[in-house]
Design an enzyme around this catalytic site. Structure first.
Site, mmCIF file in Angstrom:
data_model
loop_
_atom_site.group_PDB
_atom_site.id
_atom_site.type_symbol
_atom_site.label_atom_id
_atom_site.label_comp_id
_atom_site.label_asym_id
_atom_site.label_seq_id
_atom_site.Cartn_x
_atom_site.Cartn_y
_atom_site.Cartn_z
ATOM 1 N N ILE A 138 -28.181 32.437 20.376
ATOM 2 C CA ILE A 138 -28.816 33.281 21.375
ATOM 3 C C ILE A 138 -27.741 33.712 22.357
ATOM 4 O O ILE A 138 -26.689 33.091 22.463
ATOM 5 C CB ILE A 138 -29.980 32.553 22.093
ATOM 6 C CG1 ILE A 138 -29.515 31.230 22.714
ATOM 7 C CG2 ILE A 138 -31.137 32.313 21.151
ATOM 8 C CD1 ILE A 138 -30.627 30.490 23.461
ATOM 9 N N ASP A 139 -27.989 34.802 23.061
ATOM 10 C CA ASP A 139 -26.976 35.375 23.937
ATOM 11 C C ASP A 139 -26.570 34.420 25.056
ATOM 12 O O ASP A 139 -27.347 33.543 25.448
ATOM 13 C CB ASP A 139 -27.486 36.685 24.551
ATOM 14 C CG ASP A 139 -27.835 37.719 23.502
ATOM 15 O OD1 ASP A 139 -27.219 37.696 22.418
ATOM 16 O OD2 ASP A 139 -28.726 38.547 23.760
ATOM 17 N N MET A 140 -25.389 34.662 25.594
ATOM 18 C CA MET A 140 -24.843 33.809 26.643
ATOM 19 C C MET A 140 -25.810 33.658 27.816
ATOM 20 O O MET A 140 -25.999 32.558 28.336
ATOM 21 C CB MET A 140 -23.512 34.376 27.144
ATOM 22 C CG MET A 140 -22.886 33.584 28.282
ATOM 23 S SD MET A 140 -21.273 34.207 28.812
ATOM 24 C CE MET A 140 -21.750 35.733 29.646
ATOM 25 N N THR A 142 -29.081 34.311 27.788
ATOM 26 C CA THR A 142 -30.439 33.946 27.389
ATOM 27 C C THR A 142 -30.522 32.425 27.364
ATOM 28 O O THR A 142 -29.622 31.761 26.868
ATOM 29 C CB THR A 142 -30.771 34.508 25.992
ATOM 30 O OG1 THR A 142 -30.720 35.939 26.038
ATOM 31 C CG2 THR A 142 -32.159 34.076 25.541
ATOM 32 N N ARG A 239 -34.108 42.718 23.604
ATOM 33 C CA ARG A 239 -33.491 43.543 24.643
ATOM 34 C C ARG A 239 -33.467 45.015 24.235
ATOM 35 O O ARG A 239 -33.788 45.908 25.027
ATOM 36 C CB ARG A 239 -32.073 43.036 24.935
ATOM 37 C CG ARG A 239 -32.048 41.601 25.446
ATOM 38 C CD ARG A 239 -30.649 41.005 25.416
ATOM 39 N NE ARG A 239 -29.737 41.709 26.313
ATOM 40 C CZ ARG A 239 -28.419 41.506 26.326
ATOM 41 N NH1 ARG A 239 -27.884 40.619 25.496
ATOM 42 N NH2 ARG A 239 -27.665 42.165 27.167
#
Length: 304
Positions: A138-140, A142, A239
């Site tokens: 998962i994104d930094m 998130t 997103r």
């Protein structure tokens, strides 16, 4: 020489091999990668390829790097909020600002560094030395649930479930604007942005099918609190999808440029709340729930 091995994910299908490697290890320049390819250090499914080769899903890519190119990844005593753990898998509640695996500018302080300390040598090796145990990410910015695997059997099982979209992944988010419908489905293909290659975009021509189900949890004056269920798992899917219908996520500096945000935030307001999967060893269904981070709880309390 250090050898790296990875399997091509769906979102990278049809990318050039040099572009694919560049996206995975962005500390390497495209010209350096092309040099490695020309020297025969890159192979796909056991065969040496040219830079123009376009990868396919599940291609096994191997390439060699001089040891001086990538630093050694060290175990670090970083506290982890563990939601579930046994001898096969570990699920953690990733905090905001933590990168999942090492890359340029982030060789320490990552989830991998923390897992290496906590799990020792008990991490799957399928994704190479830079991503031990990592089967998805998962994104930094998130927060929330992410699963890592302690052996290759577990890794293959979870990877297959992710491929089949059978993993139950439920996110919560705050988005700009007030959604009129109580729920909806966004079915728009996602691929690389045609100009900004490190961004994703709705891409009708070259994108892969992407489906996000959303449901309104609470409406505020200027924002909406929603739950999103992923039917597919494309990079930046929620997103990109929410931005595509005019409701980008609050705090998202990449996909909501120019949107005024009256709160001090670090990136998008997105939290991976629920993660459910079939246990790779017992076959039983396991579900974890990551509590909302404090900043998210605070936002919900002060919204009007």
């Amino acid at each position: 020489m250090d050898e790296f091995v990875f399997q091509v994910a769906e979102e990278m299908e049809n990318e050039r091999i040099d572009s694919c490697i560049s996206m995975l290890i962005d500390s390497l320049s495209r010209s350096f990668i092309q040099k490695l390819i020309k020297e025969g250090r890159v192979s796909v499914n056991g065969s040496v390829v040219k830079s123009s080769y376009r990868v396919k899903v599940e291609d096994e890519v191997r390439f060699e790097l001089p040891k001086s190119v990538e630093p050694d990844i060290e175990a670090e005593n970083i506290p982890l909020e563990i939601l579930y753990e046994d001898r096969d898998v570990i699920v953690v509640n990733k905090p905001k600002g933590m990168v999942v695996h090492p890359a340029a500018g982030h060789y320490s302080g990552t989830l991998v560094n923390a897992l290496m300390y906590h799990c020792g040598a008990e991490l799957s090796g399928i994704n190479g030395v830079m991503r031990p145990g990592i089967v998805h990410r998962i994104d930094m910015d998130t927060t929330g649930s992410i699963i890592a695997c302690k052996n290759d059997k577990a890794h293959n099982s979870i990877a297959e479930q992710l491929k089949e979209h059978s993993v139950n992944r439920r996110y919560v988010a705050l988005c700009h604007g007030v959604l009129k419908e109580d729920e909806g489905v966004i079915d728009k293909p996602i691929g690389r942005h045609p100009v900004e290659r490190k961004k994703m975009a709705v891409n009708e021509r070259n994108g892969k099918r992407a489906v996000t189900h959303y449901k309104v949890l609470q409406r505020f004056k200027n924002y909406t609190y929603i739950e999103c269920v992923l039917e597919t798992g494309r990079t930046h899917q929620i997103r990109v999808h929410m931005a595509s219908i005019g409701h980008p996520l609050l705090g998202d500096e990449v996909y909501a440029p120019g949107r005024k945000c009256p709160f001090k935030l670090q990136g998008q307001t997105l939290h991976a709340k629920i993660l459910g999967f079939q246990h790779p060893n017992t076959g039983e269904y396991v579900e974890t729930e990551a509590p909302l981070p404090e900043y998210f709880e605070h936002l919900l309390n002060i919204m009007d």
